[in-house]
Scaffold this motif. Structure first.
Motif, PDB file in Angstrom:
ATOM      1  N   UNK A   7       0.769  -1.241  -0.106  1.00  0.00           N
ATOM      2  CA  UNK A   7       0.041  -0.039  -0.079  1.00  0.00           C
ATOM      3  C   UNK A   7       0.995   1.274   0.176  1.00  0.00           C
ATOM      4  N   UNK A   8       1.880   1.311   0.543  1.00  0.00           N
ATOM      5  CA  UNK A   8       2.690   2.521   0.714  1.00  0.00           C
ATOM      6  C   UNK A   8       3.110   3.042  -0.652  1.00  0.00           C
ATOM      7  N   UNK A   9       3.174   2.450  -1.575  1.00  0.00           N
ATOM      8  CA  UNK A   9       3.708   2.595  -2.948  1.00  0.00           C
ATOM      9  C   UNK A   9       2.599   3.682  -3.442  1.00  0.00           C
ATOM     10  N   UNK A  15      10.531   4.782  -8.529  1.00  0.00           N
ATOM     11  CA  UNK A  15      10.901   3.688  -9.287  1.00  0.00           C
ATOM     12  C   UNK A  15      12.440   3.170  -9.168  1.00  0.00           C
ATOM     13  N   UNK A  16      13.039   3.465  -7.989  1.00  0.00           N
ATOM     14  CA  UNK A  16      14.369   3.224  -7.725  1.00  0.00           C
ATOM     15  C   UNK A  16      14.487   1.476  -8.006  1.00  0.00           C
ATOM     16  N   UNK A  32       0.804   3.553  -8.863  1.00  0.00           N
ATOM     17  CA  UNK A  32       1.318   2.575  -8.288  1.00  0.00           C
ATOM     18  C   UNK A  32       2.047   1.625  -9.212  1.00  0.00           C
ATOM     19  N   UNK A  33       2.931   0.868  -8.711  1.00  0.00           N
ATOM     20  CA  UNK A  33       3.903  -0.407  -9.091  1.00  0.00           C
ATOM     21  C   UNK A  33       3.349  -1.682  -8.605  1.00  0.00           C
ATOM     22  N   UNK A  34       3.261  -2.625  -9.562  1.00  0.00           N
ATOM     23  CA  UNK A  34       3.171  -3.944  -8.892  1.00  0.00           C
ATOM     24  C   UNK A  34       4.177  -5.055  -9.568  1.00  0.00           C
ATOM     25  N   UNK A  35       4.436  -6.239  -8.745  1.00  0.00           N
ATOM     26  CA  UNK A  35       5.498  -7.047  -9.449  1.00  0.00           C
ATOM     27  C   UNK A  35       4.857  -8.210  -9.901  1.00  0.00           C
ATOM     28  N   UNK A  36       5.166  -8.611 -10.897  1.00  0.00           N
ATOM     29  CA  UNK A  36       4.492  -9.812 -11.607  1.00  0.00           C
ATOM     30  C   UNK A  36       4.987 -10.958 -10.819  1.00  0.00           C
ATOM     31  N   UNK A  50      13.477   0.438  -2.232  1.00  0.00           N
ATOM     32  CA  UNK A  50      12.335   1.326  -2.120  1.00  0.00           C
ATOM     33  C   UNK A  50      12.409   2.125  -1.232  1.00  0.00           C
ATOM     34  N   UNK A  51      12.400   3.591  -1.526  1.00  0.00           N
ATOM     35  CA  UNK A  51      12.630   4.837  -0.587  1.00  0.00           C
ATOM     36  C   UNK A  51      11.270   4.621   0.346  1.00  0.00           C
ATOM     37  N   UNK A  52      10.268   3.911  -0.112  1.00  0.00           N
ATOM     38  CA  UNK A  52       8.853   4.000   0.627  1.00  0.00           C
ATOM     39  C   UNK A  52       8.645   2.764   1.509  1.00  0.00           C
ATOM     40  N   UNK A  53       9.589   1.875   1.630  1.00  0.00           N
ATOM     41  CA  UNK A  53       9.535   0.582   2.215  1.00  0.00           C
ATOM     42  C   UNK A  53       8.268  -0.209   2.079  1.00  0.00           C
TER      43      UNK A  53
END
Length: 107
Positions: A7-9, A15-16, A32-36, A50-53
């Motif tokens: 959620x924090x994304x 995009x680091x 938002x980004x997701x991982x496949x 990830x700077x947002x953890x």
């Protein structure tokens, strides 16, 4: 096991993580980004970037973030792959760390 964007994304979209992914498993939505999960090779490189953890191993998700496993899998099928670093959303720092952002997710 796979890694999961949580959620924090939402409304940050740093995009680091994309830059270090060796298999291009990240997909980009409007905020938002997701991982496949079918592409993720569990290399662990993205998590510390990830700077947002907001990235966690599937079996180490914080309480209340379990629904993001299915959400990442669903949206990865709909959104395009992202392979290049982009600037975060303009107000990303303001949203980083805020709770209850799921309703703000743009599909």
């Amino acid at each position: 096991m796979t890694f999961v964007v949580t959620e924090n994304c939402i409304k940050c979209k740093f995009t680091d993580c994309v830059d270090v992914c060796p298999v291009d498993c990240f997909h980009e939505g409007p905020n938002f980004l997701v991982i496949d999960p079918d592409e993720c090779i569990d290399c662990t490189l993205c998590e510390p970037e990830c700077p947002a953890n907001a990235i966690f191993a599937e079996d180490e998700l914080p309480e209340g973030q379990e629904d993001f496993i299915a959400l990442n899998a669903e949206l990865a099928k709909q959104w395009p792959v992202i392979t290049d670093v982009k600037p975060p959303l303009p107000d990303a720092d303001d949203w980083n760390g805020k709770e209850s952002k799921l309703d703000l997710l743009e599909r």
